[in-house]
Design a protein around this motif. Structure first.
Motif, mmCIF file in Angstrom:
data_model
loop_
_atom_site.group_PDB
_atom_site.id
_atom_site.type_symbol
_atom_site.label_atom_id
_atom_site.label_comp_id
_atom_site.label_asym_id
_atom_site.label_seq_id
_atom_site.Cartn_x
_atom_site.Cartn_y
_atom_site.Cartn_z
ATOM 1 N N TYR A 261 -17.374 -8.107 22.940
ATOM 2 C CA TYR A 261 -18.259 -9.008 23.561
ATOM 3 C C TYR A 261 -17.790 -10.398 23.163
ATOM 4 O O TYR A 261 -17.291 -11.697 24.344
ATOM 5 C CB TYR A 261 -19.773 -9.529 22.937
ATOM 6 N N CYS A 262 -17.173 -10.637 22.118
ATOM 7 C CA CYS A 262 -15.989 -11.599 21.697
ATOM 8 C C CYS A 262 -14.935 -11.849 22.564
ATOM 9 O O CYS A 262 -14.074 -13.210 22.620
ATOM 10 C CB CYS A 262 -15.344 -12.158 20.668
ATOM 11 N N ALA A 263 -14.705 -11.330 23.082
ATOM 12 C CA ALA A 263 -12.889 -11.224 23.944
ATOM 13 C C ALA A 263 -13.558 -13.011 25.237
ATOM 14 O O ALA A 263 -12.406 -12.831 25.251
ATOM 15 C CB ALA A 263 -12.839 -9.809 24.975
ATOM 16 N N ASP A 264 -14.540 -12.652 25.423
ATOM 17 C CA ASP A 264 -14.674 -13.529 26.479
ATOM 18 C C ASP A 264 -14.930 -14.748 25.783
ATOM 19 O O ASP A 264 -16.434 -15.990 24.894
ATOM 20 C CB ASP A 264 -15.977 -13.163 27.431
ATOM 21 N N GLU A 265 -13.654 -16.070 25.565
ATOM 22 C CA GLU A 265 -13.746 -17.154 24.487
ATOM 23 C C GLU A 265 -14.495 -18.117 25.346
ATOM 24 O O GLU A 265 -14.519 -19.260 24.330
ATOM 25 C CB GLU A 265 -12.109 -17.226 23.910
ATOM 26 N N GLU A 266 -14.192 -18.531 26.855
ATOM 27 C CA GLU A 266 -15.272 -19.120 27.319
ATOM 28 C C GLU A 266 -16.877 -18.951 26.674
ATOM 29 O O GLU A 266 -16.805 -19.926 26.817
ATOM 30 C CB GLU A 266 -14.934 -18.802 28.647
ATOM 31 N N ALA A 267 -17.393 -17.963 27.712
ATOM 32 C CA ALA A 267 -19.084 -18.029 26.270
ATOM 33 C C ALA A 267 -18.791 -18.418 25.030
ATOM 34 O O ALA A 267 -20.351 -18.992 25.072
ATOM 35 C CB ALA A 267 -19.390 -16.225 27.238
#
Ligand SMILES: [Zn+2]
Length: 408
Positions: A261-267
């Protein structure tokens, strides 16, 4: 959420659900259906995980077969060598590992595995369980990819009683035969969005997977039910910050759902706070708030507990759960838990069942977590600073094995 409904969920999910398994997906679908029951539409989001199917796992001590389980993702092969029991990782003991199959105490962590390889071990043995328990259970362990980094030696896990026997018998040689098929599979996060008035979010997390022997009622269907209760409360109530609920898969395999989940730094840029639940509502024990945040939040929670009328101990630290990947990406993160004294509630074994849980305590814990979330969700400005202080950064470096703790 009422205790009858809470206990029904524990009954419905009283099965083992290891990360990446069909049973874990079954639990994901169950949680999605629970959201649908209060009119909210959750998504099941897959992410890739390492998988393995063991064909052969055998361990012989002085030629005699010993009951074991092979390590998943530890490669295939056959190795026969002198046996050595590594009692501590001092230089002398480590110097004795060369060319041997080495038995260790406790978990095979990153630094221990690193020590074994550096010192020339050719295979490893771990043990779990408890010599005072009636069972002979053996947990299904895996050599995690971030531990092995592709350098694999075969290993097995045995029961603690067996380990004691091997030492009493003073065995000299060991042989491990391990055959397995390794492949990629999917684990899943279940995600529910309840948008607020502003386009910023508080993310509530709880893992719903379990270890191989465990129904995972306490660890952590309890937290999963906890955020479900919070979601139900907010589903039809306005709130300023958006609320996102993530039921994480594969936490027990190394926080893999939260890391995915935290791989999407933009989100992540839109997330102001992470509230994680890992083990609440057990019959015995104290309620804690482990804050990987600035210290001020610990004082706030202490005051809030006094104001609300709830015994809660708040402190700064890194909690071994899904809050950690958030904190590592700069999102202030805290974990709530009710910590059972080990002689009244143990985890990661077949004793983690509904028997540890108390409906009234679940209700009380969920009500407090909901009240805290409501304060944060309706804050005019989220009071927790969006920075991770240096003392917590150090602890994150150690927990995530970027730095070695002097004690290890
Ligand atoms: Zn847990």
């Amino acid at each position: 959420m009422k205790k009858e409904q809470i206990m029904k969920i524990f009954e419905d999910t009283a099965y083992v659900r290891m990360g990446g398994s069909a049973e874990e997906l079954r639990a994901a679908e169950y949680l999605k259906a629970q959201c649908a029951a209060f009119g909210a539409e959750a998504q099941i989001v897959p992410f890739e995980v390492d998988m393995a199917t063991i064909q052969t796992a055998k361990f012989y001590a002085d030629g005699e077969e010993v009951t074991c389980k092979g390590y998943l993702c530890a490669g295939s092969g056959e190795v026969e060598a002198p046996f050595y029991y590594l009692r501590s990782n001092d230089e002398y003991s480590l110097s004795q590992c060369k060319g041997k199959i080495v038995m260790i105490d406790g978990y095979l962590g990153y630094w221990m595995y690193h020590d074994l390889l550096e010192n020339g071990a050719v295979g490893f043995i771990t043990y779990d369980g408890n010599v005072n328990y009636a069972d002979n259970d053996i947990d299904q362990r895996e050599l995690r990819s971030y531990v092995s980094k592709g350098n694999k030696i075969p290993g097995v896990n045995i029961n603690a009683k067996t380990a004691v026997e091997l030492i009493k018998r003073d065995i000299k040689t060991a042989k491990i035969v391990l055959e397995q098929e390794e492949y990629k599979g999917n684990s899943h996060n279940v995600i529910l969005d309840l948008p607020g008035e502003v386009d910023e979010y508080i993310v509530l997390t709880a893992h719903y997977d379990s270890t191989s022997l465990s129904q995972g009622a306490y660890d952590n269907m309890s937290g999963s039910v906890g955020i479900l209760g919070v979601a139900e409360y907010f589903a039809n109530r306005p709130h300023r910050y958006g609320l996102r609920f993530v039921w994480c898969g594969s936490e027990e395999r190394g926080l893999l759902g939260a890391k995915a989940y935290c791989a999407d730094e933009e989100a992540l840029k839109k997330i102001v706070l992470n509230i994680n639940l890992d083990m609440i509502g057990c019959t015995m024990g104290k309620f804690i708030a482990c804050c990987t945040t600035e210290e001020s939040l610990t004082h706030y929670i202490k005051y809030f507990g006094l104001e609300y009328g709830m015994s809660v101990r708040a402190y700064q630290d890194v909690y071994s759960s899904d809050s950690t990947p958030f904190a590592d990406k700069g999102v202030p993160a805290l974990s709530f838990a009710r910590v059972a004294p080990p002689n009244t509630g143990t985890i990661h074994n077949s004793y983690d069942t509904i028997a540890l849980m108390r409906g009234e305590q679940m209700e009380e814990d969920i009500a407090f977590i909901t009240a805290f979330t409501e304060r944060m969700a309706n804050a005019k400005c989220c009071p927790v600073k969006r920075t991770i202080p240096d003392n917590m950064k150090d602890k994150l470096d150690i927990y995530l094995t970027r730095k070695r703790d002097k004690k290890n």
